[in-house]
Design an enzyme around this catalytic site. Sequence first.
Site, mmCIF file in Angstrom:
data_model
loop_
_atom_site.group_PDB
_atom_site.id
_atom_site.type_symbol
_atom_site.label_atom_id
_atom_site.label_comp_id
_atom_site.label_asym_id
_atom_site.label_seq_id
_atom_site.Cartn_x
_atom_site.Cartn_y
_atom_site.Cartn_z
ATOM 1 N N LYS A 225 -13.784 38.522 1.648
ATOM 2 C CA LYS A 225 -13.443 37.170 2.074
ATOM 3 C C LYS A 225 -11.993 37.124 2.562
ATOM 4 O O LYS A 225 -11.210 38.027 2.238
ATOM 5 C CB LYS A 225 -13.681 36.183 0.923
ATOM 6 C CG LYS A 225 -12.888 36.428 -0.360
ATOM 7 C CD LYS A 225 -13.359 35.472 -1.443
ATOM 8 C CE LYS A 225 -12.392 35.455 -2.616
ATOM 9 N NZ LYS A 225 -12.848 34.598 -3.716
ATOM 10 N N HIS A 226 -11.720 36.188 3.458
ATOM 11 C CA HIS A 226 -12.543 35.106 3.960
ATOM 12 C C HIS A 226 -12.771 35.379 5.445
ATOM 13 O O HIS A 226 -11.810 35.453 6.205
ATOM 14 C CB HIS A 226 -11.872 33.766 3.763
ATOM 15 C CG HIS A 226 -11.442 33.523 2.345
ATOM 16 N ND1 HIS A 226 -10.236 33.983 1.837
ATOM 17 C CD2 HIS A 226 -12.068 32.887 1.303
ATOM 18 C CE1 HIS A 226 -10.117 33.625 0.569
ATOM 19 N NE2 HIS A 226 -11.217 32.967 0.215
ATOM 20 N N HIS A 239 -6.677 25.570 4.928
ATOM 21 C CA HIS A 239 -7.786 25.056 5.736
ATOM 22 C C HIS A 239 -7.349 24.614 7.121
ATOM 23 O O HIS A 239 -8.122 23.984 7.841
ATOM 24 C CB HIS A 239 -8.499 23.870 5.057
ATOM 25 C CG HIS A 239 -9.236 24.220 3.821
ATOM 26 N ND1 HIS A 239 -10.350 23.536 3.384
ATOM 27 C CD2 HIS A 239 -9.031 25.175 2.886
ATOM 28 C CE1 HIS A 239 -10.786 24.047 2.255
ATOM 29 N NE2 HIS A 239 -10.000 25.045 1.929
ATOM 30 N N ASP A 305 -18.364 30.113 1.522
ATOM 31 C CA ASP A 305 -17.315 29.687 0.602
ATOM 32 C C ASP A 305 -17.742 28.337 0.034
ATOM 33 O O ASP A 305 -18.585 27.639 0.600
ATOM 34 C CB ASP A 305 -15.961 29.607 1.301
ATOM 35 C CG ASP A 305 -14.806 29.814 0.331
ATOM 36 O OD1 ASP A 305 -15.002 29.641 -0.893
ATOM 37 O OD2 ASP A 305 -13.697 30.131 0.782
#
Length: 805
Positions: A225-226, A239, A305
């Site tokens: 990840k990610h 984000h 996620d």
Amino acid sequence: MTTSVSTVGPDDRPWQNTSLPAAKRAELLLQAMTLEEKLAQLGSRWIGNDMADAEVPAEESLNVAPLQDVFAESGAVSLKEASRHGLGHLTRVWGSVPLTVEEGLAELMRQHHVVLEGSRLGVPALVHEECLTGFTTYGATVYPAAIAWGATFDPELVERMAAAIGRDMAAVGVHQGLSPVLDVVRDYRWGRVEETIGEDPYLVAMLGSAYVRGLQSAGVIATLKHFAGYSASRAGRNHGPVSMGRRELLDVILPTFEAAIATASAGSVMNSYSDVDGVPAGADPWLLTEVLRGDWGFSGTVVSDYWAVPFLASMHRVAADHIDAGALALAAGIDVELPDTLGFGPGLLERVKSGEVSEDLVDRAARRLLVQKVQLGLLDPDWTPESSVSQGEVDLDSPANRALARELAERSVILLDAGSALPLLGQDRPALQRVAVVGPCAGDPKTFMGCYAFPNHVLPRYPDRGLGIDVQNAVDALQHELGSAELVYQQGCAVTGDDRSGFDAAVDAARSADLCVAYVGDLAGLFGHGSSGEGCDAEDLRLPGVQSELLAQLLDTGTPVVIVVVSGRPYALGDFAGRAAGLVQAFMPGEEGGTAIAGVLSGRLVPSGKLPVQIPRHAGGQPNTYLQPPLGSGESAGISALDATPLFPFGFGGSYTKFEVDNLRLSATEVPTDGEFTVAVRVRNTGSRAGDEVIQLYLHDVLAQVARPLKLLTGFARVSLEPGAATDITFHVHADRTAYTAKDLRRIVEPGDLEVLVGTSSADLPCRGIVRIAGEVRVVGHDRTMITPVDLTPIAGDATATGGA
């Protein structure tokens, strides 16, 4: 005692025939499933997310995942209801509340039996958990954070750590670990820098792949990840959207994931929350299917996620609602929705029934998960929840674990500047009578741990539970190390906030001491409840709170001050580097961190850590990472008022002994675009103490179609040498290692001159040569050579050599 788990008789379960290949068994089970049962395999349930624990007042509940409280209200159904057609995953049985091993096993058995006994086919759910700094559960070993793994430059050590983590998880019934993080650092302000391995793709790829091999050696699936681009968000904001072209994505971000799949056979991938150039990763069929499956041949599972599927509607707004989001995610290539089923729920079922969404997409995803369940033994005829866990006593913080955590911590501590005071003990040092120990990281052992360590991740909701493990703080560790010296401790200030009321006492303690050791840095947390960690992004690279002011006042006392930075990201230290009597960087070194730092300070340990990120001089975000073309580097001085030169460069780390690197030998000065050459150097310990050095090979493409980095790490080797001993280090460099993404977005090996640079950091490269790549442009793909093997040949009889990648 087990009970009947299905109304289907044993003769009707051909998928339990262990003599058949996994793919065949999965296909047989898929054929026996209804549409509802197949879709149920794509979902999950997080019981611990209900936050119903009576011990936790609602106002004290802290999220451990983004918008956890919002989705807990909107998505909560009973486990019995969630699994009436079966279930893909059980989410964080161990990592949501503090449970003893006995309590955790009992709860796991309970949840398994609810799933098994409530569904027609009795297919077990796969159990996943976090494991970035160790198994994220109460009482488990807290290893150094991933950024500290990067500082070791030691893949073999990381692999041993991951194997130990995997064994602990497997012993208590966990099947999949949500690690490692293979994001490459692009902005030091991002809160999750501590979770990464560093800013160089090759370093991240080598250590991340080692982690995958270690974890999966214990039978636990690793999750990369990610995927992909998360670490490059605008302004380092969690984000945040990612402004990145396809070429940078292909050359900097994706190679770490590709290497872990090609060289370590990683079993799972987790999508990124971010959108890259406007396209969310969770809805990107180019990324999740064309590249991952088509180009790379990945055959494992893609898990979302947490709540990344409904985020397609609520955050990215590329879907009308969570049902639409589920359809987009499934088509793009997400196989399993975590941590609860929203997008892959009843609404998606109706779309499949109506023909809006092809049932083939459901089959495709379910098939992948069922293959993994076969491979894990969950579909064997003799599998039971009780038989799937250790039958003996389980110690999640065993002496062996702690010894491994200590070894990692010791190898990760970086000496930035020995100054006038380090090491503190030695024949040429005056005896220390009184030492002032100051700073917010001196007395709180939680500062040694990352945001995914259980004491920082969950235990803030349970303040009466302690840490669950024995962790010595920095003050006590230093007192033990220094023996008879009197230590006077003053906190001075907290990690965050503007309370300066403790300054006077700290300054007085420093003024009356022979020496002051100041421990400053971070306290990891989540979503604003820390100075580092997920959702704890920084405005700039000043030390958090008023710590810089405290250091300035300590330095003004005239007492020698050794500064120890215990942090999850690099901070700008230009204001202090020239004034400090010593400077040490420790990236969240875990439960044994206090002892490791004290050992380096005293001189008992010879430091050998290397910077996996640069240390900036100025707080305003300068520099960017070392991977820069000329216009982004210090070579561009004079064209901007901003100086891009770091205070300490990537790969740098000092020692209490001395090493010389010389005698460069190239096997050829010209090789074809499909050829190979070797680069050999000799490293000698010219000091008086045994120690480790990390020899680093960089390449520079002198002339290319596109602007290329001035230096790119292409190989490294950690070498242990006794005083006077020497070792020859030979790097085997295939021409594929020079490949890059050209203007037409094909990955090519291009003819031309290649500068070869070898030394002990990205800025200390005494050995230099030129190799010419000759012939026609060659296009390469996933089958290209991705690693640079290293041979170590001791020259002196008492030399030993370990590591290398």
